[in-house]
Design an enzyme around this catalytic site. Structure first.
Site, PDB file in Angstrom:
ATOM      1  N   THR A  43       0.993   4.249  14.926  1.00  0.00           N
ATOM      2  CA  THR A  43       1.568   3.814  16.202  1.00  0.00           C
ATOM      3  C   THR A  43       2.523   4.834  16.776  1.00  0.00           C
ATOM      4  O   THR A  43       2.617   5.010  17.990  1.00  0.00           O
ATOM      5  CB  THR A  43       2.301   2.476  16.018  1.00  0.00           C
ATOM      6  OG1 THR A  43       1.337   1.485  15.683  1.00  0.00           O
ATOM      7  CG2 THR A  43       3.044   2.047  17.260  1.00  0.00           C
ATOM      8  N   TYR A  57      -2.236  -1.457  22.087  1.00  0.00           N
ATOM      9  CA  TYR A  57      -2.285  -0.002  22.325  1.00  0.00           C
ATOM     10  C   TYR A  57      -3.298   0.586  21.358  1.00  0.00           C
ATOM     11  O   TYR A  57      -3.804  -0.094  20.462  1.00  0.00           O
ATOM     12  CB  TYR A  57      -0.907   0.627  22.075  1.00  0.00           C
ATOM     13  CG  TYR A  57      -0.394   0.329  20.697  1.00  0.00           C
ATOM     14  CD1 TYR A  57       0.445  -0.771  20.472  1.00  0.00           C
ATOM     15  CD2 TYR A  57      -0.782   1.084  19.592  1.00  0.00           C
ATOM     16  CE1 TYR A  57       0.877  -1.090  19.199  1.00  0.00           C
ATOM     17  CE2 TYR A  57      -0.356   0.765  18.318  1.00  0.00           C
ATOM     18  CZ  TYR A  57       0.476  -0.320  18.128  1.00  0.00           C
ATOM     19  OH  TYR A  57       0.901  -0.644  16.864  1.00  0.00           O
ATOM     20  N   THR A 123       2.370   2.337  10.217  1.00  0.00           N
ATOM     21  CA  THR A 123       3.275   1.477   9.441  1.00  0.00           C
ATOM     22  C   THR A 123       2.524   0.570   8.475  1.00  0.00           C
ATOM     23  O   THR A 123       3.106   0.076   7.518  1.00  0.00           O
ATOM     24  CB  THR A 123       4.105   0.584  10.388  1.00  0.00           C
ATOM     25  OG1 THR A 123       3.199  -0.214  11.163  1.00  0.00           O
ATOM     26  CG2 THR A 123       4.995   1.421  11.285  1.00  0.00           C
ATOM     27  N   ASP A 124       1.214   0.349   8.688  1.00  0.00           N
ATOM     28  CA  ASP A 124       0.492  -0.623   7.854  1.00  0.00           C
ATOM     29  C   ASP A 124       0.490  -0.253   6.376  1.00  0.00           C
ATOM     30  O   ASP A 124       0.685  -1.111   5.523  1.00  0.00           O
ATOM     31  CB  ASP A 124      -0.956  -0.777   8.327  1.00  0.00           C
ATOM     32  CG  ASP A 124      -1.038  -1.569   9.620  1.00  0.00           C
ATOM     33  OD1 ASP A 124      -2.161  -1.827  10.082  1.00  0.00           O
ATOM     34  OD2 ASP A 124       0.027  -1.900  10.174  1.00  0.00           O
ATOM     35  N   LYS A 196       6.613  -3.239   4.568  1.00  0.00           N
ATOM     36  CA  LYS A 196       6.552  -3.790   5.930  1.00  0.00           C
ATOM     37  C   LYS A 196       6.587  -5.312   5.788  1.00  0.00           C
ATOM     38  O   LYS A 196       5.660  -5.927   5.277  1.00  0.00           O
ATOM     39  CB  LYS A 196       5.277  -3.331   6.628  1.00  0.00           C
ATOM     40  CG  LYS A 196       5.170  -3.759   8.087  1.00  0.00           C
ATOM     41  CD  LYS A 196       3.936  -3.123   8.719  1.00  0.00           C
ATOM     42  CE  LYS A 196       3.770  -3.505  10.180  1.00  0.00           C
ATOM     43  NZ  LYS A 196       2.561  -2.870  10.768  1.00  0.00           N
ATOM     44  N   GLU A 317       4.815 -17.068 -17.383  1.00  0.00           N
ATOM     45  CA  GLU A 317       3.808 -18.050 -16.923  1.00  0.00           C
ATOM     46  C   GLU A 317       2.476 -17.876 -17.641  1.00  0.00           C
ATOM     47  O   GLU A 317       1.588 -18.708 -17.543  1.00  0.00           O
ATOM     48  CB  GLU A 317       3.566 -17.859 -15.422  1.00  0.00           C
ATOM     49  CG  GLU A 317       4.773 -18.190 -14.582  1.00  0.00           C
ATOM     50  CD  GLU A 317       4.768 -19.643 -14.122  1.00  0.00           C
ATOM     51  OE1 GLU A 317       5.801 -20.093 -13.619  1.00  0.00           O
ATOM     52  OE2 GLU A 317       3.743 -20.315 -14.311  1.00  0.00           O
TER      53      GLU A 317
END
Ligand code: DAS
Length: 360
Positions: A43, A57, A123-124, A196, A317
């Site tokens: 981006t 965009y 950013t992903d 993120k 667990e």
């Protein structure tokens, strides 16, 4: 005429001083740190149809020289040069992209005329690339990964200031030895911890244990240091890694089946990250498949799908000792995938893998 006569000495003084001022400016510039900007897309290189398009965009459009030209103030804080390594949206990053980028960074940081490296990135998957570099770059020079949540064409675009901040961090001697860093939204995060956490705000990146510092008007302010092994203190070295073993992630959720786990194992995964509910819990009907997968030689690594601060304890667990499984500590599934892939370049031993997950 009289006025001109009076002003003549001032002009003479100016003409005499100008060359000195130019030389002084050149000398000051020569003292600025040398920072290389490696552009990969995302981006921060995006463009929208109108200034109102902050979320609609096309990513990976603007070339690195235009990114640099768009922030002329960079020349006040560093001697900057740019290279276009990729031009892709980061959801399309592959292990090959990580290796190619990592090897190029390793070459750059060896150079005496490089003081720091900035990587502009979507950013992903920025958090995955930052963690990968944190594990394999044997340097204490600052390596700073940066992106933006809005394209440069949008009102209140965040990319320009994020890039300026990233260059300021990469050029600061105080940033050395702190591992690979992520500069987003005025904060400085560890490449290990940051993820993120929000996908529609400029305040998108969070570290569960907090940022390392802030960068404000080109100055860095530090509040904490990384506790886990990284860069010069890492046992991994990108120069010795030419392939990354395939590691996949399967999500745990209500009504889950063992289909995805079996498919990944059949497709050749060397480890499967279980993105478990809560403390990395495994649904009863999935346990037998994971036991078989482990017996076939594929590692099972329990992580938590809980975002911003999952923490999986061994034998809490699930009987990890009995099943010979590994736990991912506080790493989220996508970070656990990166560490598992890097670790598997050195060892197949589950006890060694567990040590690595505690230490990195
Ligand atoms: N698609 C996203 C990426 O390239 C755009 C971005 O947020 O940078 O990661």
């Amino acid at each position: 005429m009289k006025t001109l006569h009076k002003l003549a000495p001032c002009f003479a003084a100016m003409m005499f001083l100008l060359p000195y001022q130019a030389a002084h400016a050149e000398a000051a510039k020569a003292k600025l740190p040398n920072v290389v900007i490696l552009a990969t897309g995302g981006t921060i290189a995006g463009a929208g149809a109108s200034a109102a398009n902050s979320a609609t965009y096309q990513a990976a459009k603007v070339p690195v020289d235009k990114l640099i030209a768009g922030v002329p103030e960079l020349s006040n804080i560093a001697q900057v040069r740019g290279e276009q390594v990729f031009q892709i949206a980061s959801e399309s990053f592959t292990n090959d992209h990580l290796l190619q980028l990592g090897k190029h960074v390793a070459e750059l940081v060896k150079r005496s005329d490089v003081d720091g490296v900035v990587i502009t990135h979507g950013t992903d998957t920025l958090e995955e690339t930052a963690y990968f570099l944190n594990l394999v770059q044997r340097t204490d020079k600052p390596i700073v990964v940066v992106g933006s949540m809005r394209p440069g064409t949008a009102m209140s675009a965040d990319g320009m200031l994020n890039l300026y901040n990233a260059v300021a961090v990469a050029g600061s001697k105080d940033s050395r030895g702190k591992g690979v860093l992520v500069a987003m939204n005025d904060e400085i995060h560890s490449g290990r911890d940051v993820s993120k956490a929000v996908n529609i705000k400029t305040e998108a990146f969070k570290s569960p244990w907090g940022p390392l510092g802030m960068v404000v008007e080109g100055k860095t302010y530090w509040f904490r240091l990384p506790a886990k092994r990284h860069t010069v203190n890492s046992e991994f070295d990108i120069k010795r890694i030419n392939a990354l073993p395939s590691v996949d992630i399967a999500y745990g959720y209500g009504n889950v089946t063992d289909t995805a786990y079996k498919a990944f194992a059949q497709q050749g995964a060397k480890a499967i990250i279980h993105a478990g509910t809560g403390n990395g819990s495994v649904a009863a009907k999935v346990v037998p498949a994971l036991q078989d997968i482990r017996k076939s030689g594929v590692h099972v690594i329990r992580s938590s799908r809980v975002n911003a601060g999952g923490f999986v304890l061994r034998n809490a667990e699930q009987p990890d000792d009995k099943y010979d499984w590994v736990v991912a500590h506080d790493l989220n599934p996508q970070k656990a995938r990166i560490l598992a892939s890097v670790a598997l370049t050195k060892t197949q031993d589950s006890k060694e893998l567990q040590r690595i997950f505690w230490e990195y």
